[in-house]
Design an enzyme around this catalytic site. Structure first.
Site, PDB file in Angstrom:
ATOM      1  N   GLU A  25       2.047  -1.374  -2.259  1.00 56.37           N
ATOM      2  CA  GLU A  25       2.811  -0.281  -1.975  1.00 56.37           C
ATOM      3  C   GLU A  25       2.567  -0.144  -0.485  1.00 56.37           C
ATOM      4  O   GLU A  25       2.989   1.272  -0.034  1.00 56.37           O
ATOM      5  CB  GLU A  25       2.436   0.992  -2.946  1.00 56.37           C
ATOM      6  CG  GLU A  25       0.918   1.703  -2.453  1.00 56.37           C
ATOM      7  CD  GLU A  25      -0.131   1.013  -3.290  1.00 56.37           C
ATOM      8  OE1 GLU A  25      -1.205   1.486  -3.195  1.00 56.37           O
ATOM      9  OE2 GLU A  25       0.027  -0.141  -3.371  1.00 56.37           O
ATOM     10  N   ASP A  76       1.851   3.943   3.131  1.00 59.00           N
ATOM     11  CA  ASP A  76       1.991   3.529   1.914  1.00 59.00           C
ATOM     12  C   ASP A  76       2.533   4.598   0.708  1.00 59.00           C
ATOM     13  O   ASP A  76       2.300   5.779   1.423  1.00 59.00           O
ATOM     14  CB  ASP A  76       0.851   2.870   1.287  1.00 59.00           C
ATOM     15  CG  ASP A  76      -0.580   3.675   1.201  1.00 59.00           C
ATOM     16  OD1 ASP A  76      -0.529   4.944   1.437  1.00 59.00           O
ATOM     17  OD2 ASP A  76      -1.669   3.121   0.683  1.00 59.00           O
ATOM     18  N   ILE A  77       2.643   4.708  -0.277  1.00 63.68           N
ATOM     19  CA  ILE A  77       2.896   5.290  -1.281  1.00 63.68           C
ATOM     20  C   ILE A  77       1.878   6.011  -1.875  1.00 63.68           C
ATOM     21  O   ILE A  77       0.948   5.637  -2.223  1.00 63.68           O
ATOM     22  CB  ILE A  77       3.676   4.829  -2.551  1.00 63.68           C
ATOM     23  CG1 ILE A  77       4.843   4.201  -1.733  1.00 63.68           C
ATOM     24  CG2 ILE A  77       4.262   5.840  -3.469  1.00 63.68           C
ATOM     25  CD1 ILE A  77       5.577   3.243  -2.712  1.00 63.68           C
TER      26      ILE A  77
END
Length: 177
Positions: A101, A58-59
């Site tokens: 995300e 994920d970001i």
């Protein structure tokens, strides 16, 4: 009658894409399709006794990007990361958006050691990319298929690895056996 058949077929194809892709933002597979593909790949790996690994990432600080720069900028980051990942994975790998995300890459015929190398390469590509003035990083969790794994257990293990990556400071790759 033939024209009607082709019109129906065209509509069916469009509906399949809508049902299986995150068409609105990233144009990659959605969670429903990724879960289906993961189940298929697990069955294949077990049947032929081949390795299978997944990358769950994920970001980092994505909420801060949305809160500071707006959702349009957040959508831009999602699109750009999706494009970069697609360009830098193998054709046999399966890539999709798991939620928000979070993303998943299914790596058929791949041991965890190789998945870690692939993740490191992707991590560096994202870290070095200019996101229209923003620096963006991603954290990775890796899991390799075990004999008694199913789609839920392997994703849970990759999720725990991702959580460890977050605990260790983000922008790193973690593999949990």
């Amino acid at each position: 009658m033939v024209i009607l058949f082709f019109k129906i077929k065209k509509i069916k194809n469009k509906l399949e894409i809508i049902a299986t892709h995150d068409k609105l933002i990233t144009e990659i597979y959605n969670r429903l399709e990724m879960n289906k593909r993961l189940i298929e790949e697990i069955e294949r790996a077990k049947r032929y006794k081949t390795p299978l690994s997944i990358i769950y990432f994920d970001i980092d600080y994505f909420k801060k990007i949305n809160d500071t720069y707006g959702h349009e900028k957040g959508d831009f980051v999602l699109k750009e990361i999706s494009k970069l990942i697609k360009e830098n994975i193998r054709k046999t790998d399966i890539f999709g958006r798991w939620g928000g995300e979070e993303f998943l890459i299914i790596l058929p015929s791949t041991k965890a050691k190789e998945a870690v190398k692939i993740s490191e390469k992707l991590r560096k590509i994202i870290q070095e990319h200019n996101f229209d003035g923003l620096n963006v990083t991603i954290s990775f969790g890796i899991a390799e298929l075990k004999e008694n794994d199913d789609n839920i257990s392997i994703v849970n293990r990759a999720d725990r690895a991702l959580y460890k990556a977050k605990e260790k400071g983000r922008n790193i790759v973690v593999y949990i056996k």
